[in-house]
Design an enzyme around this catalytic site. Structure first.
Site, mmCIF file in Angstrom:
data_model
loop_
_atom_site.group_PDB
_atom_site.id
_atom_site.type_symbol
_atom_site.label_atom_id
_atom_site.label_comp_id
_atom_site.label_asym_id
_atom_site.label_seq_id
_atom_site.Cartn_x
_atom_site.Cartn_y
_atom_site.Cartn_z
ATOM 1 N N LYS A 1 0.702 -0.612 -0.509
ATOM 2 C CA LYS A 1 -0.177 -0.030 -0.041
ATOM 3 C C LYS A 1 0.811 1.246 0.195
ATOM 4 C CE LYS A 1 -2.430 2.983 1.950
ATOM 5 N NZ LYS A 1 -2.047 4.111 1.086
ATOM 6 N N GLU B 1 8.660 1.651 11.379
ATOM 7 C CA GLU B 1 9.902 2.725 11.388
ATOM 8 C C GLU B 1 9.388 4.194 11.199
ATOM 9 O OE1 GLU B 1 13.006 1.977 11.061
ATOM 10 O OE2 GLU B 1 12.967 -0.052 10.837
ATOM 11 N N CYS C 1 13.488 10.954 6.840
ATOM 12 C CA CYS C 1 13.360 10.670 8.216
ATOM 13 C C CYS C 1 14.535 10.346 9.262
ATOM 14 C CB CYS C 1 12.910 9.070 8.662
ATOM 15 S SG CYS C 1 13.974 7.782 7.744
ATOM 16 N N GLU D 1 9.825 16.311 14.195
ATOM 17 C CA GLU D 1 9.788 16.531 13.414
ATOM 18 C C GLU D 1 9.225 16.975 12.473
ATOM 19 O OE1 GLU D 1 8.641 12.458 11.533
ATOM 20 O OE2 GLU D 1 10.547 12.366 11.157
HETATM 21 P P1 NAD Z 1 2.527 8.439 7.458
HETATM 22 O O1 NAD Z 1 2.283 7.829 8.595
HETATM 23 O O2 NAD Z 1 0.700 9.991 7.543
HETATM 24 O O3 NAD Z 1 1.284 7.677 5.923
HETATM 25 C C1 NAD Z 1 2.268 6.347 5.470
HETATM 26 C C2 NAD Z 1 1.497 5.439 5.167
HETATM 27 O O4 NAD Z 1 0.632 4.609 6.312
HETATM 28 C C3 NAD Z 1 0.664 5.126 3.904
HETATM 29 O O5 NAD Z 1 0.951 4.886 2.631
HETATM 30 C C4 NAD Z 1 -0.616 6.009 4.566
HETATM 31 O O6 NAD Z 1 -1.383 6.247 3.256
HETATM 32 C C5 NAD Z 1 -0.770 5.415 5.388
HETATM 33 N N1 NAD Z 1 -1.483 5.211 6.290
HETATM 34 C C6 NAD Z 1 -1.838 7.074 6.503
HETATM 35 N N2 NAD Z 1 -3.200 6.084 7.922
HETATM 36 C C7 NAD Z 1 -3.098 4.570 7.486
HETATM 37 C C8 NAD Z 1 -4.412 4.469 8.451
HETATM 38 N N3 NAD Z 1 -5.253 4.888 9.260
HETATM 39 N N4 NAD Z 1 -4.158 2.778 8.622
HETATM 40 C C9 NAD Z 1 -2.977 2.352 7.679
HETATM 41 N N5 NAD Z 1 -1.969 2.901 6.738
HETATM 42 C C10 NAD Z 1 -2.375 4.202 7.248
HETATM 43 O O7 NAD Z 1 3.245 9.340 7.152
HETATM 44 P P2 NAD Z 1 3.557 9.861 5.506
HETATM 45 O O8 NAD Z 1 3.641 11.433 6.034
HETATM 46 O O9 NAD Z 1 3.450 9.490 4.649
HETATM 47 O O10 NAD Z 1 5.645 10.133 5.894
HETATM 48 C C11 NAD Z 1 5.796 10.149 6.644
HETATM 49 C C12 NAD Z 1 6.547 9.739 7.959
HETATM 50 O O11 NAD Z 1 7.456 8.499 7.444
HETATM 51 C C13 NAD Z 1 7.933 10.931 8.443
HETATM 52 O O12 NAD Z 1 7.193 10.602 10.415
HETATM 53 C C14 NAD Z 1 9.137 10.312 8.783
HETATM 54 O O13 NAD Z 1 10.042 10.322 9.746
HETATM 55 C C15 NAD Z 1 8.528 9.085 8.295
HETATM 56 N N6 NAD Z 1 9.823 7.759 7.862
HETATM 57 C C16 NAD Z 1 10.700 7.619 8.781
HETATM 58 C C17 NAD Z 1 11.515 6.205 7.573
HETATM 59 C C18 NAD Z 1 12.180 5.269 8.488
HETATM 60 O O14 NAD Z 1 12.752 4.554 8.577
HETATM 61 N N7 NAD Z 1 12.274 5.697 9.840
HETATM 62 C C19 NAD Z 1 11.888 6.631 6.477
HETATM 63 C C20 NAD Z 1 10.750 7.719 5.728
HETATM 64 C C21 NAD Z 1 10.043 8.309 5.897
#
Ligand code: NAD
Length: 496
Positions: free
Chosen positions: A185, A261, A295, A396
């Site tokens: 997804k 992550e 991240c 962040e």
């Molecule tokens: P997000 O949590 O909004 O979305 C991530 C994914 O989760 C998307 O595919 C989204 O559609 C899905 N999602 C959202 N709500 C959901 C739900 N209720 N149930 C299931 N899936 C759902 O995050 P984002 O805004 O896409 O990404 C940014 C975040 O990701 C930042 O906090 C960043 O630090 C983190 N990040 C972490 C790493 C790591 O390796 N630690 C790497 C990259 C990004």
């Protein structure tokens, strides 16, 4: 590297990838995909609902339990993963162009930091497929007792928008090598390369149901996966907010396993004897690379008070020379933020920095000059005199905003470094390597870089302490997240 402006984008078919085929969603819903550098729509992709997710999970289950995947020799599995890696590498420019248009990152970064490393991760894990071994256990006898390592089952890979190809490959590599099947997804903001990768896997020869892709919003698509009783594990990269939703969904369904992550607020600690030239460049790219949407972005630079003015001055000078603009222009160093919403979030953090008394040293506003007028560009921003308790030092931002803080001595630097809820990465800059190692032990984060930053290798685990997550991506440790252990006991005859 080809000038991306001469390439024609090859968009994926607007179909879900389920059970070995591109398919339309059950109810035909769509979601618009936008180029953040221009604000213009690129195309529509399907918005999957619960019924689509159910079809994808059933296909993954069949492939796992009774399909060819379950019967395939590990070395054959490895060859297929290797083939996918090779195809992705061959088409890196094609993927990078779509990624750059969809994400706003530079074409150069899309190849260097996203598609290229994604292909590399698949290659690394292809070699692991036939090297996952169990063990014979030294139990008190008379027994022959061994431990099998078996795939966990159907995995939902839920990934974000900042490194869409790379982070997806971080999940696919170990999951497929371990023998799991996957339902992907991608983020609703960047679904294109996941769809392309789904069809590339079919071209590589993956059997139906092994790698399915459902595009859609967090709710309902992601939620449907998270609550599905036949998903065994969620491998997630994204925000802490969504991670908490996933935990609830897991608790409310089948207690599926989770790897998380999450975010970071990584400190770069600069001691007065550091090599300033190298450290300046690393701090600069540490926050402004990929427009700060990383991240592990080095979003806090902690400088010894003796060196603070000189070091921060250099950083400001470098930031003021940064070329922000069209992501496809080879001269561009920083592209557009991902969305209007992310732009607003970043600007509101800048406002909070100002209000809480941090000193704005450069940037601090949206960039609307020339071709940037219609996109979501932000000027590289640096705040000085930031106090550890300020919002811009704690939360962040996920954008090109750097907070610079002063420290008195090493103990003070460590206190500030460890003062957030995050613990993803950190760096220490000093010529005194023994001191750096002593400090590294006291930093609460999953990665510590000494005299370098943002170094990655498939052989090194990546993941967080504290609220930066559970489990690890990359390296053989990542495989553990996709395996479960079975102890098999055989009673041996007495007296033989
Ligand atoms: P997000 O949590 O909004 O979305 C991530 C994914 O989760 C998307 O595919 C989204 O559609 C899905 N999602 C959202 N709500 C959901 C739900 N209720 N149930 C299931 N899936 C759902 O995050 P984002 O805004 O896409 O990404 C940014 C975040 O990701 C930042 O906090 C960043 O630090 C983190 N990040 C972490 C790493 C790591 O390796 N630690 C790497 C990259 C990004």
């Amino acid at each position: 590297m080809t000038d991306a402006r001469t390439l024609a984008p090859q968009l994926p078919a607007p179909k879900l990838v389920i059970d070995g085929q591109p398919v339309d969603p059950v109810e035909g819903g769509t979601l618009p995909v936008v180029n953040p550098a221009t604000g213009q729509k690129i195309c529509d992709v399907p918005s999957a609902n619960g019924a689509d997710v159910d079809k994808a999970v059933k296909a993954a289950r069949r492939a796992f339990e009774s399909g060819p995947w379950s019967k395939m020799n590990p070395s054959e599995r490895g060859k297929l993963i290797r083939k996918l890696s090779e195809l992705l590498w061959e088409r890196r420019e094609e993927f990078a162009l779509v990624e750059s248009m969809n994400n706003g990152k530079t074409f150069r970064e899309a190849i260097r930091g996203d598609v290229g490393p994604g292909a590399g991760t698949l290659a690394y894990f292809s070699d692991w497929a036939n090297k996952i071994t169990g063990e014979v256990l030294p139990v008190d006898g008379p027994f022959l007792t061994y431990c099998l390592k078996e795939p966990v089952g159907v995995v939902a890979a839920i990934v974000p928008w900042n490194y869409p190809t790379c982070l997806l490959c971080w999940k696919l590599g170990p999951a497929l090598a371990a023998g799991c099947t996957v339902v992907v997804k991608p983020s609703e903001l960047t679904p294109l390369t996941a769809l392309k990768l789904g069809t590339l896997a079919l071209e590589a020869g993956f059997p139906p149901g092994v790698l399915n892709v459902v595009t859609g919003y967090g709710d309902p698509t992601g939620e449907a996966l998270a609550r599905h009783p036949d998903v065994d594990k969620i491998s997630f990269t994204g925000s802490g907010r969504t991670a908490r939703r996933l935990l609830q969904a897991s608790a409310g369904s089948n207690l599926k396993k989770l790897t998380l992550e999450l975010g970071g607020k990584s400190p770069q600690i600069i001691l007065p004897d550091a090599d300033f030239d190298t450290a300046t460049e690393a701090c600069f790219w540490g926050i402004f690379g990929n427009k700060g949407e990383i991240c592990n972005a080095g979003s806090r630079v902690l400088v010894h008070e003796k060196a603070y003015d000189a070091f921060v001055g250099r950083l400001v000078e470098r930031a003021q020379k940064m070329k922000v603009g069209d992501p496809l222009d080879p001269e561009t160093e920083m592209g557009s933020q991902i969305s209007a919403r992310q732009l607003d979030t970043i600007l509101s953090y800048i406002e909070s920095g100002r209000k809480q008394g941090a000193k704005l040293l450069t940037g601090g506003e949206r960039d609307t000059q020339g071709v940037k007028a219609k996109g979501y560009f932000v000027k590289p921003t640096i705040f000085g005199d930031v106090k550890p308790e300020m919002k811009i030092a704690q939360e962040e931002i996920f954008g090109p905003v750097l907070s610079c803080l002063r420290f008195r001595d090493e103990a003070h630097a460590l206190e500030i470094a460890n003062s957030t809820t995050y613990g993803l990465a950190a760096s220490i800059w000093t010529r005194d390597v023994a001191k750096a190692h002593a400090m590294a032990r006291k930093v609460k984060s999953g990665v510590v870089w000494i005299n370098c930053f943002n170094e990655f290798d498939n052989a090194a685990p990546f993941g967080g302490y504290k609220e930066s997550g559970w489990g690890r991506d990359l390296s053989h440790h990542a495989l553990e997240g996709y395996l479960q252990y079975k102890a098999v006991w055989t009673k041996l005859p007495e007296g033989v």
